[in-house]
Enzyme design. Sequence first.
Site, mmCIF file in Angstrom:
data_model
loop_
_atom_site.group_PDB
_atom_site.id
_atom_site.type_symbol
_atom_site.label_atom_id
_atom_site.label_comp_id
_atom_site.label_asym_id
_atom_site.label_seq_id
_atom_site.Cartn_x
_atom_site.Cartn_y
_atom_site.Cartn_z
ATOM 1 N N LYS A 171 64.631 -26.219 -39.231
ATOM 2 C CA LYS A 171 63.635 -26.952 -40.564
ATOM 3 C C LYS A 171 62.332 -26.427 -40.303
ATOM 4 O O LYS A 171 61.534 -27.108 -39.695
ATOM 5 C CB LYS A 171 63.797 -28.445 -40.577
ATOM 6 C CG LYS A 171 63.335 -28.945 -41.707
ATOM 7 C CD LYS A 171 62.279 -29.998 -41.227
ATOM 8 C CE LYS A 171 61.121 -30.569 -42.591
ATOM 9 N NZ LYS A 171 60.327 -29.450 -42.869
ATOM 10 N N GLY A 224 54.573 -29.796 -33.812
ATOM 11 C CA GLY A 224 53.926 -30.510 -34.774
ATOM 12 C C GLY A 224 52.790 -31.524 -34.512
ATOM 13 O O GLY A 224 52.288 -31.267 -33.198
ATOM 14 N N SER A 225 52.522 -32.577 -35.145
ATOM 15 C CA SER A 225 51.848 -33.419 -34.879
ATOM 16 C C SER A 225 52.088 -34.471 -34.088
ATOM 17 O O SER A 225 53.380 -34.719 -33.767
ATOM 18 C CB SER A 225 51.242 -34.232 -36.328
ATOM 19 O OG SER A 225 52.361 -34.906 -36.876
ATOM 20 N N GLY A 229 55.771 -36.109 -33.485
ATOM 21 C CA GLY A 229 56.339 -35.987 -32.263
ATOM 22 C C GLY A 229 57.002 -37.117 -31.578
ATOM 23 O O GLY A 229 58.078 -37.269 -31.162
ATOM 24 N N GLU A 246 55.882 -30.253 -28.551
ATOM 25 C CA GLU A 246 54.534 -29.479 -28.402
ATOM 26 C C GLU A 246 53.648 -30.043 -29.545
ATOM 27 O O GLU A 246 54.026 -29.916 -30.699
ATOM 28 C CB GLU A 246 54.637 -28.067 -28.631
ATOM 29 C CG GLU A 246 55.252 -27.349 -27.417
ATOM 30 C CD GLU A 246 54.496 -27.559 -25.929
ATOM 31 O OE1 GLU A 246 53.472 -27.972 -26.259
ATOM 32 O OE2 GLU A 246 55.279 -27.432 -24.998
ATOM 33 N N CYS A 280 46.835 -25.166 -32.235
ATOM 34 C CA CYS A 280 46.949 -26.188 -31.361
ATOM 35 C C CYS A 280 46.183 -25.851 -30.298
ATOM 36 O O CYS A 280 45.673 -26.757 -29.457
ATOM 37 C CB CYS A 280 48.425 -26.200 -30.989
ATOM 38 S SG CYS A 280 49.194 -24.742 -30.380
ATOM 39 N N GLU A 379 41.945 -34.680 -32.879
ATOM 40 C CA GLU A 379 42.041 -33.414 -33.372
ATOM 41 C C GLU A 379 42.096 -33.277 -34.977
ATOM 42 O O GLU A 379 42.388 -33.813 -35.646
ATOM 43 C CB GLU A 379 43.673 -33.063 -33.369
ATOM 44 C CG GLU A 379 43.758 -31.444 -33.435
ATOM 45 C CD GLU A 379 45.557 -31.210 -33.220
ATOM 46 O OE1 GLU A 379 46.457 -31.826 -33.840
ATOM 47 O OE2 GLU A 379 45.688 -30.115 -32.570
HETATM 48 P P1 NAD Z 1 53.566 -32.221 -38.822
HETATM 49 O O1 NAD Z 1 53.908 -33.290 -37.756
HETATM 50 O O2 NAD Z 1 53.065 -32.854 -40.068
HETATM 51 O O3 NAD Z 1 54.895 -31.570 -39.329
HETATM 52 C C1 NAD Z 1 55.943 -30.567 -38.317
HETATM 53 C C2 NAD Z 1 57.172 -30.556 -39.029
HETATM 54 O O4 NAD Z 1 57.473 -31.968 -38.999
HETATM 55 C C3 NAD Z 1 57.312 -30.299 -40.127
HETATM 56 O O5 NAD Z 1 58.484 -29.337 -40.393
HETATM 57 C C4 NAD Z 1 57.328 -31.312 -40.801
HETATM 58 O O6 NAD Z 1 58.220 -31.388 -42.254
HETATM 59 C C5 NAD Z 1 58.359 -32.332 -39.850
HETATM 60 N N1 NAD Z 1 58.395 -33.716 -40.315
HETATM 61 C C6 NAD Z 1 57.595 -34.462 -40.807
HETATM 62 N N2 NAD Z 1 57.920 -35.690 -40.739
HETATM 63 C C7 NAD Z 1 59.345 -35.827 -40.204
HETATM 64 C C8 NAD Z 1 60.163 -36.816 -39.904
HETATM 65 N N3 NAD Z 1 59.863 -37.872 -40.287
HETATM 66 N N4 NAD Z 1 61.160 -36.434 -39.204
HETATM 67 C C9 NAD Z 1 61.567 -34.967 -38.887
HETATM 68 N N5 NAD Z 1 60.779 -34.208 -39.074
HETATM 69 C C10 NAD Z 1 59.444 -34.352 -39.848
HETATM 70 O O7 NAD Z 1 52.845 -31.122 -38.138
HETATM 71 P P2 NAD Z 1 52.074 -29.870 -39.142
HETATM 72 O O8 NAD Z 1 50.949 -30.709 -40.031
HETATM 73 O O9 NAD Z 1 52.843 -29.268 -39.783
HETATM 74 O O10 NAD Z 1 51.343 -29.190 -37.929
HETATM 75 C C11 NAD Z 1 50.337 -29.341 -37.477
HETATM 76 C C12 NAD Z 1 50.319 -29.840 -36.095
HETATM 77 O O11 NAD Z 1 51.065 -29.194 -35.062
HETATM 78 C C13 NAD Z 1 48.773 -30.004 -35.301
HETATM 79 O O12 NAD Z 1 48.722 -31.444 -34.761
HETATM 80 C C14 NAD Z 1 49.069 -29.136 -34.224
HETATM 81 O O13 NAD Z 1 48.209 -29.243 -33.065
HETATM 82 C C15 NAD Z 1 50.433 -29.064 -33.858
HETATM 83 N N6 NAD Z 1 50.864 -27.860 -33.190
HETATM 84 C C16 NAD Z 1 51.085 -27.933 -31.946
HETATM 85 C C17 NAD Z 1 51.394 -26.656 -31.229
HETATM 86 C C18 NAD Z 1 51.650 -26.810 -29.698
HETATM 87 O O14 NAD Z 1 52.314 -25.851 -29.190
HETATM 88 N N7 NAD Z 1 51.206 -27.753 -29.109
HETATM 89 C C19 NAD Z 1 51.510 -25.509 -31.754
HETATM 90 C C20 NAD Z 1 51.122 -25.371 -33.196
HETATM 91 C C21 NAD Z 1 50.996 -26.682 -33.881
#
Ligand code: NAD
Length: 477
Positions: A171, A224-225, A229, A246, A280, A379
């Site tokens: 996804k 993701g965030s 997470g 991550e 990130c 962040e």
């Molecule tokens: P996000 O958490 O909003 O979304 C990440 C993913 O999770 C998306 O595919 C989203 O659709 C999905 N998601 C959202 N709600 C969900 C739920 N209830 N259940 C399951 N999945 C769900 O993050 P974003 O805004 O897409 O990305 C930005 C964040 O990602 C930043 O905090 C950044 O630091 C982090 N990031 C981390 C790394 C790393 O390796 N540490 C790398 C890239 C980005």
Amino acid sequence: MTIYQNLIAGEWTGADAVENINPSDTKEVVGLYASGSAADTRNAIAAAKAAFPAWSHSGIWERHVILKKAGDEIMARKDELGALLAREEGKTLPEAIGETIRASQIFEFFAGEALRLAGEVVPSVRPNIGVEITREPLGVIGIITPWNFPIAIPAWKIAPALCYGNTIVFKPAELVPGCSWAIVDILNRAGLPKGVLNLVMGKGSIVGQTMLDSPDLAGITFTGSVGTGKRVAVSSIEHNRKIQLEMGGKNPMVILDDADLSVAVEAAANSAFFSTGQRCTASSRLIVTEGIHDRFVAAMTEKLKTLNVDHALKTGTHIGPVVDERQLKTDTDYIEIGKNEGAKLAFGGELIARDTPGFYLQPTLFTEATNQMRISREEIFGPVASVIRVKDYEEALAVANDTPFGLSSGIATTSLKHATHFKRNAEAGMVMVNLPTAGVDFHVPFGGRKGSSYGSREQGKYAAEFFTTVKTAYTLA
Ligand code: NAD
């Protein structure tokens, strides 16, 4: 307009679609992409479960050939896929092509790893017994990815999952479905059996949440965030499921009095502002000792004047637009927060108009920030960084480590003593000396500590820790 559909059980499917909008030009629709339902997601999970017994016993040559083919096609199409990436995410074309090349290299690396699967044979402590330790695939893996690396992050999760014999429900982030669709199409045509790799584009609250609620996923690898997470973690404990998370960062870059000023400025400008600060591993805390502070701020300000913010596809653009309106609002809200907290706006802070309507924001530098301000602790995920003045190396290290995160940490210095001490004592998964905090190799471990990561490392051969489970077999001779 064609709808780019989801791939479930080897069939392209889905009539409900959403527009993929170009952040450099919001009038441009990059494409229409399917938005999956909970039922689609459950079907994808069932398909991956049905495909697992055969794929988990597939030959390593079959896996090698498919991964290699995918890597080769991505490389051959790097300019076209890079342009798609730049259009849907907004990073500059050279950055986007670079990310596409990296995705190709990741597939090539895991094509090789497929041929190197091995275990251990060790003596038993009891006579006439042999012990074998092997790695087996985990099962159905859920892959959930963010928007900021639309091709590299899917690649570094999909390639090892397939290499080690797992099946997948993937996804991608809603904002950037294009590169994910392209990778899945490439792998599908490369010969993956039906159901091994299922793509369900759509909302996190529907597709993602249905994955979290499923008892049939043996593992979820998520980037993701922090907030999402944590949801992945909580749901996974209930299902006794393996996870790899991550998440965010608030990465420090220390600049010492003895730094080469031009090295420090190049590293800091790259860390903080390239890819629009949406990495990130971006550095948003520039921790500068007092002897070099004023020279560093002056040189950084001059450097920022030379960076063009413009359409991602335009030649000469250094910084593309912010990814969408919501992220732009977050960035500008934090700029106001920084001003109200008493930090001094040294450069930028304003929206910019360009030939096309897009989310253009000046690179923004605060000075006189403290490490306790919200702009130093939370962040932002945009082109916004702060300079924190410190007395000496010891204070710089303490401030660098004083954060809930621990992904990447950098230092600019010509002192071997300080560089060595920093490498040993920085509380981060990755440490950079005289290099930007972002920009890593594809064949070595990637990941962090504290609030940034949970579970085993991604990439390189360390990826096997997450994507396999270990079996110990005893045989009476
Ligand atoms: P996000 O958490 O909003 O979304 C990440 C993913 O999770 C998306 O595919 C989203 O659709 C999905 N998601 C959202 N709600 C969900 C739920 N209830 N259940 C399951 N999945 C769900 O993050 P974003 O805004 O897409 O990305 C930005 C964040 O990602 C930043 O905090 C950044 O630091 C982090 N990031 C981390 C790394 C790393 O390796 N540490 C790398 C890239 C980005």
